[in-house]
Design a protein around this motif. Structure first.
Motif, PDB file in Angstrom:
ATOM      1  N   MET A  94       0.821  -1.208   0.000  1.00  0.00           N
ATOM      2  CA  MET A  94       0.000   0.000   0.000  1.00  0.00           C
ATOM      3  C   MET A  94       0.860   1.266   0.000  1.00  0.00           C
ATOM      4  O   MET A  94       0.327   2.377  -0.086  1.00  0.00           O
ATOM      5  N   GLU A  95       2.189   1.088   0.137  1.00  0.00           N
ATOM      6  CA  GLU A  95       3.142   2.197   0.246  1.00  0.00           C
ATOM      7  C   GLU A  95       2.808   3.125   1.410  1.00  0.00           C
ATOM      8  O   GLU A  95       2.949   4.358   1.318  1.00  0.00           O
ATOM      9  N   LYS A  96       2.382   2.517   2.522  1.00  0.00           N
ATOM     10  CA  LYS A  96       2.156   3.269   3.751  1.00  0.00           C
ATOM     11  C   LYS A  96       3.497   3.527   4.424  1.00  0.00           C
ATOM     12  O   LYS A  96       4.413   2.709   4.335  1.00  0.00           O
ATOM     13  N   LYS A  97       3.625   4.657   5.115  1.00  0.00           N
ATOM     14  CA  LYS A  97       4.847   4.936   5.847  1.00  0.00           C
ATOM     15  C   LYS A  97       4.995   3.920   6.988  1.00  0.00           C
ATOM     16  O   LYS A  97       4.067   3.742   7.793  1.00  0.00           O
ATOM     17  N   ILE A  98       6.155   3.269   7.055  1.00  0.00           N
ATOM     18  CA  ILE A  98       6.445   2.317   8.136  1.00  0.00           C
ATOM     19  C   ILE A  98       7.809   2.654   8.707  1.00  0.00           C
ATOM     20  O   ILE A  98       8.811   2.648   7.996  1.00  0.00           O
ATOM     21  N   LEU A  99       7.845   2.937  10.014  1.00  0.00           N
ATOM     22  CA  LEU A  99       9.094   3.199  10.726  1.00  0.00           C
ATOM     23  C   LEU A  99       9.352   2.044  11.685  1.00  0.00           C
ATOM     24  O   LEU A  99       8.540   1.779  12.576  1.00  0.00           O
ATOM     25  N   GLY A 100      10.454   1.344  11.503  1.00  0.00           N
ATOM     26  CA  GLY A 100      10.813   0.226  12.368  1.00  0.00           C
ATOM     27  C   GLY A 100      11.976   0.592  13.268  1.00  0.00           C
ATOM     28  O   GLY A 100      13.000   1.082  12.809  1.00  0.00           O
ATOM     29  N   ILE A 101      11.812   0.354  14.585  1.00  0.00           N
ATOM     30  CA  ILE A 101      12.838   0.680  15.573  1.00  0.00           C
ATOM     31  C   ILE A 101      13.364  -0.605  16.216  1.00  0.00           C
ATOM     32  O   ILE A 101      12.581  -1.373  16.788  1.00  0.00           O
ATOM     33  N   CYS A 102      14.667  -0.841  16.156  1.00  0.00           N
ATOM     34  CA  CYS A 102      15.342  -1.999  16.764  1.00  0.00           C
ATOM     35  C   CYS A 102      14.731  -3.313  16.259  1.00  0.00           C
ATOM     36  O   CYS A 102      14.915  -3.660  15.103  1.00  0.00           O
ATOM     37  N   PHE A 103      13.968  -4.045  17.076  1.00  0.00           N
ATOM     38  CA  PHE A 103      13.260  -5.228  16.592  1.00  0.00           C
ATOM     39  C   PHE A 103      12.410  -4.869  15.379  1.00  0.00           C
ATOM     40  O   PHE A 103      12.323  -5.630  14.411  1.00  0.00           O
ATOM     41  N   GLY A 104      11.781  -3.684  15.413  1.00  0.00           N
ATOM     42  CA  GLY A 104      10.942  -3.238  14.293  1.00  0.00           C
ATOM     43  C   GLY A 104      11.736  -3.098  13.004  1.00  0.00           C
ATOM     44  O   GLY A 104      11.255  -3.453  11.922  1.00  0.00           O
ATOM     45  N   HIS A 105      12.951  -2.596  13.119  1.00  0.00           N
ATOM     46  CA  HIS A 105      13.892  -2.465  11.988  1.00  0.00           C
ATOM     47  C   HIS A 105      14.217  -3.852  11.429  1.00  0.00           C
ATOM     48  O   HIS A 105      14.225  -4.069  10.220  1.00  0.00           O
ATOM     49  N   GLN A 106      14.458  -4.803  12.324  1.00  0.00           N
ATOM     50  CA  GLN A 106      14.820  -6.165  11.911  1.00  0.00           C
ATOM     51  C   GLN A 106      13.631  -6.918  11.304  1.00  0.00           C
ATOM     52  O   GLN A 106      13.769  -7.565  10.260  1.00  0.00           O
ATOM     53  N   VAL A 107      12.467  -6.822  11.943  1.00  0.00           N
ATOM     54  CA  VAL A 107      11.304  -7.577  11.456  1.00  0.00           C
ATOM     55  C   VAL A 107      10.803  -6.997  10.134  1.00  0.00           C
ATOM     56  O   VAL A 107      10.305  -7.720   9.267  1.00  0.00           O
ATOM     57  N   LEU A 108      10.967  -5.709   9.959  1.00  0.00           N
ATOM     58  CA  LEU A 108      10.628  -5.041   8.697  1.00  0.00           C
ATOM     59  C   LEU A 108      11.519  -5.580   7.581  1.00  0.00           C
ATOM     60  O   LEU A 108      11.047  -5.893   6.477  1.00  0.00           O
ATOM     61  N   CYS A 109      12.788  -5.686   7.887  1.00  0.00           N
ATOM     62  CA  CYS A 109      13.753  -6.229   6.933  1.00  0.00           C
ATOM     63  C   CYS A 109      13.390  -7.673   6.566  1.00  0.00           C
ATOM     64  O   CYS A 109      13.345  -8.037   5.393  1.00  0.00           O
ATOM     65  N   LYS A 110      13.104  -8.485   7.585  1.00  0.00           N
ATOM     66  CA  LYS A 110      12.752  -9.891   7.358  1.00  0.00           C
ATOM     67  C   LYS A 110      11.483 -10.007   6.512  1.00  0.00           C
ATOM     68  O   LYS A 110      11.427 -10.779   5.550  1.00  0.00           O
ATOM     69  N   ALA A 111      10.456  -9.230   6.863  1.00  0.00           N
ATOM     70  CA  ALA A 111       9.164  -9.306   6.171  1.00  0.00           C
ATOM     71  C   ALA A 111       9.289  -8.963   4.695  1.00  0.00           C
ATOM     72  O   ALA A 111       8.581  -9.521   3.858  1.00  0.00           O
ATOM     73  N   LEU A 112      10.221  -8.070   4.365  1.00  0.00           N
ATOM     74  CA  LEU A 112      10.335  -7.586   2.993  1.00  0.00           C
ATOM     75  C   LEU A 112      11.431  -8.294   2.192  1.00  0.00           C
ATOM     76  O   LEU A 112      11.800  -7.857   1.112  1.00  0.00           O
ATOM     77  N   GLY A 113      11.955  -9.409   2.750  1.00  0.00           N
ATOM     78  CA  GLY A 113      12.856 -10.251   1.971  1.00  0.00           C
ATOM     79  C   GLY A 113      14.323 -10.190   2.345  1.00  0.00           C
ATOM     80  O   GLY A 113      15.156 -10.806   1.677  1.00  0.00           O
ATOM     81  N   GLY A 114      14.674  -9.471   3.400  1.00  0.00           N
ATOM     82  CA  GLY A 114      16.058  -9.417   3.853  1.00  0.00           C
ATOM     83  C   GLY A 114      16.370 -10.552   4.814  1.00  0.00           C
ATOM     84  O   GLY A 114      15.558 -11.455   5.018  1.00  0.00           O
ATOM     85  N   LYS A 115      17.555 -10.492   5.413  1.00  0.00           N
ATOM     86  CA  LYS A 115      17.971 -11.539   6.356  1.00  0.00           C
ATOM     87  C   LYS A 115      18.410 -10.912   7.671  1.00  0.00           C
ATOM     88  O   LYS A 115      19.136  -9.909   7.685  1.00  0.00           O
ATOM     89  N   VAL A 116      17.953 -11.524   8.768  1.00  0.00           N
ATOM     90  CA  VAL A 116      18.333 -11.053  10.105  1.00  0.00           C
ATOM     91  C   VAL A 116      18.795 -12.241  10.944  1.00  0.00           C
ATOM     92  O   VAL A 116      18.459 -13.389  10.645  1.00  0.00           O
ATOM     93  N   GLY A 117      19.569 -11.960  11.993  1.00  0.00           N
ATOM     94  CA  GLY A 117      20.043 -13.036  12.867  1.00  0.00           C
ATOM     95  C   GLY A 117      20.826 -12.469  14.030  1.00  0.00           C
ATOM     96  O   GLY A 117      20.894 -11.246  14.226  1.00  0.00           O
ATOM     97  N   LYS A 118      21.422 -13.360  14.812  1.00  0.00           N
ATOM     98  CA  LYS A 118      22.253 -12.941  15.947  1.00  0.00           C
ATOM     99  C   LYS A 118      23.475 -12.159  15.437  1.00  0.00           C
ATOM    100  O   LYS A 118      24.087 -12.529  14.455  1.00  0.00           O
TER     101      LYS A 118
END
Length: 248
Positions: A94-118
């Motif tokens: 929908m191209e809505k503004k989404i601001l991710g902070i800490c976990f939010g930054h990581q989960v946003l990355c994961k949801a959109l096709g990136g990779k996160v981990g320890k």
């Protein structure tokens, strides 16, 4: 006569309120609204950590969404994390503004096709200098005439990190500890690894709790506290970046 519509934002809270934050600030919701909100706006709270999500039919009514930090791992398979990823994918479409902070930054990355981990370098707690690698004025994160320094200090508290950003993402900042401190996608997604909303006392209390439940070693706590005594985070600058992103 044109009457401007009331701006509306949603905080997707991925953590329970600590007793300290409840007592001193009335909850994390108030901390976020104080940092990113402005007069005349409406902010709604959704405790996504408890499975509370906005209705799909209501999403269009919001101008932006903020995803908070969390003690949970963004790469976890908890039902609410899976549901949150689905919501973020929908908001991205929908191209809505989404601001991710800490976990939010990581989960946003994961949801959109990136990779996160320890993080291979372990915990990052305390004050960290983020080196800005792009001209932020090109992303409308600043008011006209404002300039961003080459590096900005921010409060950090994480042991996970973004390993790889999603396709089409641009890395805006990094530190000597973390390769992806800030990224953006298409002007409507912004992830920040640090905590623009945290005050020194919130972090100090968090360090106490992590130490008491044996999540961190004492030397990590000592180093973090020493760093906070020596310098202050660039909170006003980070808050301005976040506000301008959400409202630009």
């Amino acid at each position: 006569m044109n009457v401007e519509r009331e701006r509306r934002y949603a905080l997707l809270l991925a953590a329970k309120d600590s007793e300290y934050v409840k007592k001193m600030y009335g909850g994390y919701f108030n901390v976020f609204v104080a940092a990113f909100g402005e007069e005349g706006e409406k902010w709604d709270l959704f405790m996504v950590v408890d499975g509370e999500f906005p209705e799909m039919t209501e999403l269009q009514r919001y101008d932006g969404f903020v995803v908070s930090g969390s003690p949970y791992d963004a790469y976890g398979n908890d039902h609410w994390i899976t549901e949150l990823c689905s919501l973020l994918q929908k908001l991205d479409c929908m191209e809505k503004k989404i601001l991710g902070i800490c976990f939010g930054h990581q989960v946003l990355c994961k949801a959109l096709g990136g990779k996160v981990g320890k993080a291979c370098t372990g915990w990052d707690i305390g004050l960290r200098k983020v080196k800005i690698v792009k001209d932020l004025s090109a992303f409308n994160f600043l008011d006209g005439g404002d300039e961003i320094p080459a590096s900005l200090s921010i409060i950090e508290c994480h042991q996970d990190e973004v390993w790889e950003v999603p396709m089409g993402a641009q890395v805006l900042g990094f530190s000597d500890k973390t390769a992806v401190e800030m990224f953006t996608i298409g002007g409507h997604v912004l992830g920040i690894q640090g905590h623009p909303e945290y005050t020194n006392d919130i972090l100090s209390n968090l360090i106490d709790r992590l130490l008491n439940n044996n999540s961190i070693e004492r030397d990590i706590a000592v180093d973090a506290r020493f760093g906070l005594q020596k310098a202050e985070p660039n909170r006003l600058c980070w808050e301005k970046i976040c506000r301008n992103f959400l409202k630009g």
